[in-house]
Scaffold this motif. Structure first.
Motif, PDB file in Angstrom:
ATOM      1  N   VAL A   5       0.836  -1.208   0.000  1.00 35.79           N
ATOM      2  CA  VAL A   5       0.000   0.000   0.000  1.00 35.79           C
ATOM      3  C   VAL A   5       0.864   1.249   0.000  1.00 35.79           C
ATOM      4  CG1 VAL A   5      -1.898  -1.124   1.273  1.00 35.79           C
ATOM      5  CG2 VAL A   5      -0.255   0.259   2.510  1.00 35.79           C
ATOM      6  N   LEU A   6       0.311   2.286  -0.610  1.00 31.85           N
ATOM      7  CA  LEU A   6       0.933   3.611  -0.570  1.00 31.85           C
ATOM      8  C   LEU A   6       0.055   4.504   0.297  1.00 31.85           C
ATOM      9  CD1 LEU A   6       2.666   6.059  -1.526  1.00 31.85           C
ATOM     10  CD2 LEU A   6       1.102   6.215  -3.492  1.00 31.85           C
ATOM     11  N   ILE A   7       0.682   5.200   1.236  1.00 30.13           N
ATOM     12  CA  ILE A   7      -0.046   6.208   2.017  1.00 30.13           C
ATOM     13  C   ILE A   7       0.585   7.557   1.691  1.00 30.13           C
ATOM     14  CG2 ILE A   7      -0.658   7.042   4.323  1.00 30.13           C
ATOM     15  CD1 ILE A   7      -0.297   4.133   5.313  1.00 30.13           C
ATOM     16  N   THR A   8      -0.179   8.436   1.035  1.00 32.55           N
ATOM     17  CA  THR A   8       0.365   9.782   0.806  1.00 32.55           C
ATOM     18  C   THR A   8      -0.027  10.632   2.019  1.00 32.55           C
ATOM     19  OG1 THR A   8      -1.528  10.808  -0.294  1.00 32.55           O
ATOM     20  CG2 THR A   8      -0.050   9.462  -1.673  1.00 32.55           C
ATOM     21  N   GLY A   9       0.819  11.611   2.340  1.00 33.99           N
ATOM     22  CA  GLY A   9       0.594  12.381   3.560  1.00 33.99           C
ATOM     23  C   GLY A   9       1.034  11.590   4.782  1.00 33.99           C
TER      24      GLY A   9
END
Ligand code: NAD
Length: 321
Positions: free
Chosen positions: A6-10
């Motif tokens: 998964v990518l979490i931006t912020g």
């Protein structure tokens, strides 16, 4: 077994940082992306990239090789910030969101979550302190908070278009005042619970603090652990329309101050500054749909959540000396 990526931006921000730890505990491989590192503790993300997502090239780099995207990156802050930085907010956030949606489509990401806000609800539904809780369908006819609210509402629609036209599975969640440890508590971007905890922590045993407005404006508040649990549950659901995520306990700012003063064991009087921004007069979350979709609702009481938040902010201020 291969881990889902998964990518979490912020991920350098308040909610993103908590989400990194939560998803790792669930067994995911996590990449965090932000323009800054987390301020108060180190990230535990397997991969953390410093990228400015206002550009297409950086958004494409961010999504490389991931299965799911939690898109939290945004230029934002409390009412004092969003009312005075509208052009900057709409410019930055529309660029981030459009590039992230398009990059996710091109990378064939399986799921894309967008963090919207209760600021999308129309001003005409929030004119009195004893407002009716806001249902998701109340968003239209639209009259969102000028700037930040319109940008969030527009991106909710963009998510729907990407789902309908391209089959990208999008999710939109409308947060109602998330608070807790590791959230900004000074510098101008802080929200009311953190600002009140800071002011009371710095106050003497018997003292007075400044309150923005007359203190009779109302809100509901949701503790960070509940926010993360709700986000996760939504991403496991098959629900793709915008969904409220908050509590439905309405309190005045005066009550919020009194609860924190009680936790601190201080006698705090209030000095009202009517010139300061207050936002809408009243806002509450209707959780009917949330309960139905997530088979759950926020669990942490305001008193328990504020106690943890107050203790953390007090500790930070003590460290600063
Ligand atoms: P936050 O400000 O702590 O986190 C946002 C992060 O985005 C920051 O770390 C910031 O550096 C990063 N960012 C900003 N511009 C960027 C860019 N160009 N490229 C990469 N990263 C960038 O805020 P938060 O409270 O953690 O909020 C997370 C999300 O939830 C945001 O989208 C926000 O609008 C939404 N939201 C939060 C609340 C709340 O009560 N906290 C309420 C409604 C909606």
């Amino acid at each position: 077994m291969k881990k889902t990526k998964v990518l979490i931006t912020g991920a350098g921000g308040f909610i993103g940082h908590h989400l990194v730890k939560f998803l790792q505990n669930k067994g995911y491989w996590v990449r965090g992306v932000d323009i800054k590192k987390p301020e108060y503790e180190k990230t535990t993300a397997e991969d953390f990239k410093l990228l400015d997502l206002r550009t297409r090239e950086k958004a494409l780099k961010a999504v490389t090789g991931v299965d799911e995207v939690y898109n939290l990156a945004a230029n934002m802050g409390g009412i004092g910030f969003i009312e005075t930085h509208k052009a900057e907010i709409v410019h930055d956030n529309i660029l981030i969101n459009m590039h992230m949606l398009e990059a996710s489509r091109l990378a064939r990401v399986k799921k894309f979550l967008f963090t919207s806000s209760a600021c999308i609800y129309p001003g005409y539904k929030q004119k009195s302190a004893d407002v009716a809780p806001l249902k998701e369908e109340d968003a239209y006819p639209a009259d969102a908070e000028d700037g930040y609210g319109w940008e969030k509402l527009y991106t909710e629609r963009a998510c729907r278009h990407y789902m309908e036209d391209y089959g990208l599975r999008t999710y939109s969640v409308r947060f109602h005042n998330i608070y807790g440890p590791l959230g900004t508590y000074d510098g101008g971007r802080e929200k009311s619970p953190a600002a009140i905890c800071r002011k009371i922590s710095l106050a003497k045993t018997v003292d007075e603090i400044e309150v923005w407005g007359d203190g009779l404006q109302t809100r509901s508040y949701c503790y960070i652990d509940d926010c993360i649990e709700g986000l996760y549950r939504l991403m496991q659901s098959g629900f793709h329309e915008p969904l409220n995520l908050g509590t439905d306990r309405l309190v005045t700012i005066n009550e919020l101050v009194d609860i924190v003063a009680g936790i601190a064991g201080k006698k705090i009087n209030k000095r009202y500054d009517l010139a300061k921004p207050q936002g809408v007069r009243g806002r509450n979350s209707d959780n009917t749909l949330l309960r139905q979709v997530l088979k759950w609702e926020p669990q942490v009481s305001l008193e328990a959540g504020l106690k943890r938040t107050y203790e953390w902010i007090k500790e930070q201020l003590t460290k600063q000396g």
